[in-house]
Design a protein around this motif. Structure first.
Motif, PDB file in Angstrom:
ATOM      1  N   TYR A 290       0.823  -1.211   0.000  1.00  0.00           N
ATOM      2  CA  TYR A 290       0.000   0.000   0.000  1.00  0.00           C
ATOM      3  C   TYR A 290       0.859   1.264   0.000  1.00  0.00           C
ATOM      4  O   TYR A 290       0.336   2.375   0.030  1.00  0.00           O
ATOM      5  CB  TYR A 290      -0.937   0.018   1.227  1.00  0.00           C
ATOM      6  CG  TYR A 290      -0.203  -0.106   2.538  1.00  0.00           C
ATOM      7  CD1 TYR A 290       0.392   1.001   3.130  1.00  0.00           C
ATOM      8  CD2 TYR A 290      -0.086  -1.336   3.180  1.00  0.00           C
ATOM      9  CE1 TYR A 290       1.084   0.892   4.319  1.00  0.00           C
ATOM     10  CE2 TYR A 290       0.596  -1.450   4.384  1.00  0.00           C
ATOM     11  CZ  TYR A 290       1.176  -0.337   4.941  1.00  0.00           C
ATOM     12  OH  TYR A 290       1.862  -0.443   6.124  1.00  0.00           O
TER      13      TYR A 290
ATOM     14  N   GLY B 274      10.534   6.899   3.627  1.00  0.00           N
ATOM     15  CA  GLY B 274      11.386   5.726   3.527  1.00  0.00           C
ATOM     16  C   GLY B 274      11.577   5.087   4.911  1.00  0.00           C
ATOM     17  O   GLY B 274      10.785   5.320   5.789  1.00  0.00           O
ATOM     18  N   GLU B 275      12.592   4.280   5.014  1.00  0.00           N
ATOM     19  CA  GLU B 275      12.893   3.709   6.333  1.00  0.00           C
ATOM     20  C   GLU B 275      14.083   4.470   6.908  1.00  0.00           C
ATOM     21  O   GLU B 275      15.209   4.337   6.432  1.00  0.00           O
ATOM     22  CB  GLU B 275      13.186   2.206   6.204  1.00  0.00           C
ATOM     23  CG  GLU B 275      13.736   1.557   7.462  1.00  0.00           C
ATOM     24  CD  GLU B 275      12.940   1.888   8.736  1.00  0.00           C
ATOM     25  OE1 GLU B 275      11.710   1.878   8.700  1.00  0.00           O
ATOM     26  OE2 GLU B 275      13.570   2.187   9.767  1.00  0.00           O
TER      27      GLU B 275
ATOM     28  N   THR C 110       9.727   7.323  13.299  1.00  0.00           N
ATOM     29  CA  THR C 110       8.837   6.257  12.837  1.00  0.00           C
ATOM     30  C   THR C 110       9.649   5.250  12.043  1.00  0.00           C
ATOM     31  O   THR C 110      10.412   5.638  11.151  1.00  0.00           O
ATOM     32  CB  THR C 110       7.715   6.829  11.939  1.00  0.00           C
ATOM     33  OG1 THR C 110       7.004   7.810  12.667  1.00  0.00           O
ATOM     34  CG2 THR C 110       6.740   5.746  11.529  1.00  0.00           C
TER      35      THR C 110
ATOM     36  N   SER D 228       5.853   0.583  12.999  1.00  0.00           N
ATOM     37  CA  SER D 228       4.729   0.181  12.160  1.00  0.00           C
ATOM     38  C   SER D 228       4.665  -1.338  12.109  1.00  0.00           C
ATOM     39  O   SER D 228       5.675  -1.995  11.852  1.00  0.00           O
ATOM     40  CB  SER D 228       4.919   0.718  10.737  1.00  0.00           C
ATOM     41  OG  SER D 228       5.102   2.108  10.790  1.00  0.00           O
TER      42      SER D 228
ATOM     43  N   VAL E 288      -1.756   0.096   9.822  1.00  0.00           N
ATOM     44  CA  VAL E 288      -2.642   0.545   8.745  1.00  0.00           C
ATOM     45  C   VAL E 288      -3.651  -0.573   8.494  1.00  0.00           C
ATOM     46  O   VAL E 288      -3.268  -1.736   8.387  1.00  0.00           O
ATOM     47  CB  VAL E 288      -1.856   0.816   7.439  1.00  0.00           C
ATOM     48  CG1 VAL E 288      -2.798   1.157   6.299  1.00  0.00           C
ATOM     49  CG2 VAL E 288      -0.861   1.937   7.647  1.00  0.00           C
TER      50      VAL E 288
ATOM     51  N   MET F   3      -4.952   5.435   3.449  1.00  0.00           N
ATOM     52  CA  MET F   3      -5.132   6.750   2.817  1.00  0.00           C
ATOM     53  C   MET F   3      -4.738   6.761   1.342  1.00  0.00           C
ATOM     54  O   MET F   3      -3.935   5.942   0.897  1.00  0.00           O
ATOM     55  CB  MET F   3      -4.265   7.796   3.531  1.00  0.00           C
ATOM     56  CG  MET F   3      -4.698   8.114   4.924  1.00  0.00           C
ATOM     57  SD  MET F   3      -3.655   9.412   5.619  1.00  0.00           S
ATOM     58  CE  MET F   3      -2.166   8.532   5.949  1.00  0.00           C
TER      59      MET F   3
ATOM     60  N   MET G 159       4.056   8.710  -0.341  1.00  0.00           N
ATOM     61  CA  MET G 159       4.319   8.698   1.107  1.00  0.00           C
ATOM     62  C   MET G 159       5.787   8.357   1.403  1.00  0.00           C
ATOM     63  O   MET G 159       6.395   8.926   2.311  1.00  0.00           O
ATOM     64  CB  MET G 159       3.412   7.635   1.733  1.00  0.00           C
ATOM     65  CG  MET G 159       3.507   7.513   3.209  1.00  0.00           C
ATOM     66  SD  MET G 159       2.512   8.757   3.998  1.00  0.00           S
ATOM     67  CE  MET G 159       1.729   7.802   5.279  1.00  0.00           C
TER      68      MET G 159
HETATM   69  N1  SAM Z   1       9.407   3.112   7.121  1.00  0.00           N
HETATM   70  C1  SAM Z   1       8.853   3.730   8.283  1.00  0.00           C
HETATM   71  C2  SAM Z   1       7.684   2.921   8.810  1.00  0.00           C
HETATM   72  O1  SAM Z   1       7.430   1.834   8.282  1.00  0.00           O
HETATM   73  O2  SAM Z   1       7.053   3.356   9.757  1.00  0.00           O
HETATM   74  C3  SAM Z   1       8.477   5.197   8.134  1.00  0.00           C
HETATM   75  C4  SAM Z   1       7.819   5.642   6.874  1.00  0.00           C
HETATM   76  S1  SAM Z   1       6.231   4.961   6.561  1.00  0.00           S
HETATM   77  C5  SAM Z   1       5.819   5.795   5.053  1.00  0.00           C
HETATM   78  C6  SAM Z   1       5.251   5.763   7.808  1.00  0.00           C
HETATM   79  C7  SAM Z   1       3.886   5.202   8.077  1.00  0.00           C
HETATM   80  O3  SAM Z   1       3.050   5.485   6.973  1.00  0.00           O
HETATM   81  C8  SAM Z   1       3.824   3.702   8.284  1.00  0.00           C
HETATM   82  O4  SAM Z   1       3.151   3.439   9.494  1.00  0.00           O
HETATM   83  C9  SAM Z   1       3.009   3.233   7.112  1.00  0.00           C
HETATM   84  O5  SAM Z   1       2.276   2.076   7.431  1.00  0.00           O
HETATM   85  C10 SAM Z   1       2.141   4.426   6.831  1.00  0.00           C
HETATM   86  N2  SAM Z   1       1.554   4.445   5.487  1.00  0.00           N
HETATM   87  C11 SAM Z   1       2.177   4.315   4.292  1.00  0.00           C
HETATM   88  N3  SAM Z   1       1.301   4.384   3.276  1.00  0.00           N
HETATM   89  C12 SAM Z   1       0.085   4.578   3.831  1.00  0.00           C
HETATM   90  C13 SAM Z   1      -1.238   4.741   3.308  1.00  0.00           C
HETATM   91  N4  SAM Z   1      -1.484   4.705   2.015  1.00  0.00           N
HETATM   92  N5  SAM Z   1      -2.247   4.953   4.187  1.00  0.00           N
HETATM   93  C14 SAM Z   1      -2.015   4.987   5.521  1.00  0.00           C
HETATM   94  N6  SAM Z   1      -0.804   4.862   6.073  1.00  0.00           N
HETATM   95  C15 SAM Z   1       0.232   4.642   5.251  1.00  0.00           C
END
Ligand code: SAM
Length: 333
Positions: free
Chosen positions: A28, A73-74, A99, A123, A164, A194, A328
């Motif tokens: 996602y 990213g991570e 995060t 996450s 999520v 989202m 994202m």
């Molecule tokens: N890699 C890190 C992580 O996994 O937390 C930080 C970046 S990640 C983009 C941050 C958060 O955004 C994660 O909890 C991820 O699940 C959430 N996320 C990414 N795409 C999403 C979406 N389409 N809708 C809701 N949450 C989303």
């Protein structure tokens, strides 16, 4: 004095993406079909250095920012991230957090804590390996994320967990996750899926509304609402009636919170986005590398926030579906 935008919203939170790369390919967020071998990630020289990030962070703090979240990213795939944590925690008086998908926490938790980090958000979308590996798409096992969470806790970091929820994918994991993190004593936050970016093929039908998530948990573990900690808090809080902890729901689709949005996002290459759903960012790297003085930098940021009008989630409709938006993984979650 906090800078305010056209809708009177103060600037309080800064999210800093330190890399657009990730070791997961969550379907996602960074689906393999888009983020495959040929995908052009940012080059190292394009990324802001830790010194540049620190200088920007100090300027944002002067504009009223009280909370900084490091993301990606991570973020933990960026080498020596603890050096940045050290610089940001030296600013003082900040709520500094990060995060992560948790995969590198067993190696990193202690150095991050020693560098001044107080808490992390991890996450994790399911406790069921079949569901989780289908979502992260790199066969990463649940157990290793749990080890990351334990390592963070042992290092003295406060841990929250983000999940999520996507219809037909992991909604059956809601209750097992709630039970487990209530036991472990960590706040679990459920995030509505989202429509960020364009690569995930988002449809409204894929969203499990926060109200449904709360009802599912409440049916087994009775809940009651809790007042927000502060204006602009993203998660709506619920506590277990038996006093055994709390959960949060981030309902950006069904209960948008633009009216209270105090967040700004800095991409890894130094573009500033005043909304998660924005198409274009402001190039602060050009300002920095163009030799701007501290006062000039301060003015540029103040002007960007002062002109801010974004409220995408409140006006989300059929007409917004095709609008240009950044991913994202680029802008930082
Ligand atoms: N890699 C890190 C992580 O996994 O937390 C930080 C970046 S990640 C983009 C941050 C958060 O955004 C994660 O909890 C991820 O699940 C959430 N996320 C990414 N795409 C999403 C979406 N389409 N809708 C809701 N949450 C989303």
């Amino acid at each position: 004095m906090a800078a305010t935008d056209t809708l009177g919203r103060p600037l309080r939170d800064l999210r800093i993406s330190v890399t657009d790369r990730c070791n997961f390919r969550c379907v996602y967020c960074m689906p393999k079909e888009v983020f495959g071998r040929d995908y052009q990630f940012l080059e190292r020289r394009e990324l802001l250095s830790f010194e540049e990030i620190e200088r920007l962070a100090r300027t944002f703090v002067a504009h009223g920012v009280e909370k900084i979240r490091i993301t990606g990213g991570e973020p933990l795939v960026r080498r020596d991230l603890e050096r940045l944590v050290e610089k940001l925690s030296a600013i003082g008086g900040l709520d500094l957090t990060l995060t992560t998908n948790g995969s590198l926490l067993p190696q990193k938790a202690r150095v991050l804590r020693e560098a001044g980090l107080g808490r992390v958000t991890v996450s994790l979308d399911s406790l069921d390996d079949d569901v989780f590996t289908a979502m992260n798409d790199v066969d990463f096992p649940v157990q290793q994320v749990l080890e990351g969470i334990d390592a963070a806790t042992e290092a003295g970091l406060l841990v929250k967990v983000n999940m999520v929820v996507k219809r037909g994918v992991n909604e059956d994991s809601v209750l097992p996750m709630a039970r487990s993190f209530r036991e472990r004593g960590h706040i679990l936050r459920f995030i509505e899926y989202m429509d960020v970016g364009h690569s995930n093929g988002w449809r409204l039908d894929d969203v499990v509304p926060a109200a449904e998530i709360v009802a599912t948990v409440d049916a087994e573990l009775p809940l009651e609402p809790v007042e927000p900690n502060y204006r602009g808090e993203v998660a709506r809080r619920w506590r277990y009636r038996d006093g055994s902890g709390e959960i949060g729901v981030i309902a950006s689709v069904t209960q948008p919170f633009c009216g209270d949005c105090t967040r700004v996002r800095l991409s890894a290459e130094g573009r500033l986005y005043t909304c998660l759903f924005a198409a274009r960012g402001h190039d602060l790297r050009a300002v920095l590398r163009g030799g701007a003085s501290d006062d000039e930098l301060h003015d540029v940021i103040g002007r960007i926030w002062g002109r801010r009008i974004d409220r995408y989630s409140e006006i989300r409709s059929a007409n917004t579906a095709d609008l240009e938006r950044v991913e994202m993984s680029y802008i930082g979650g």
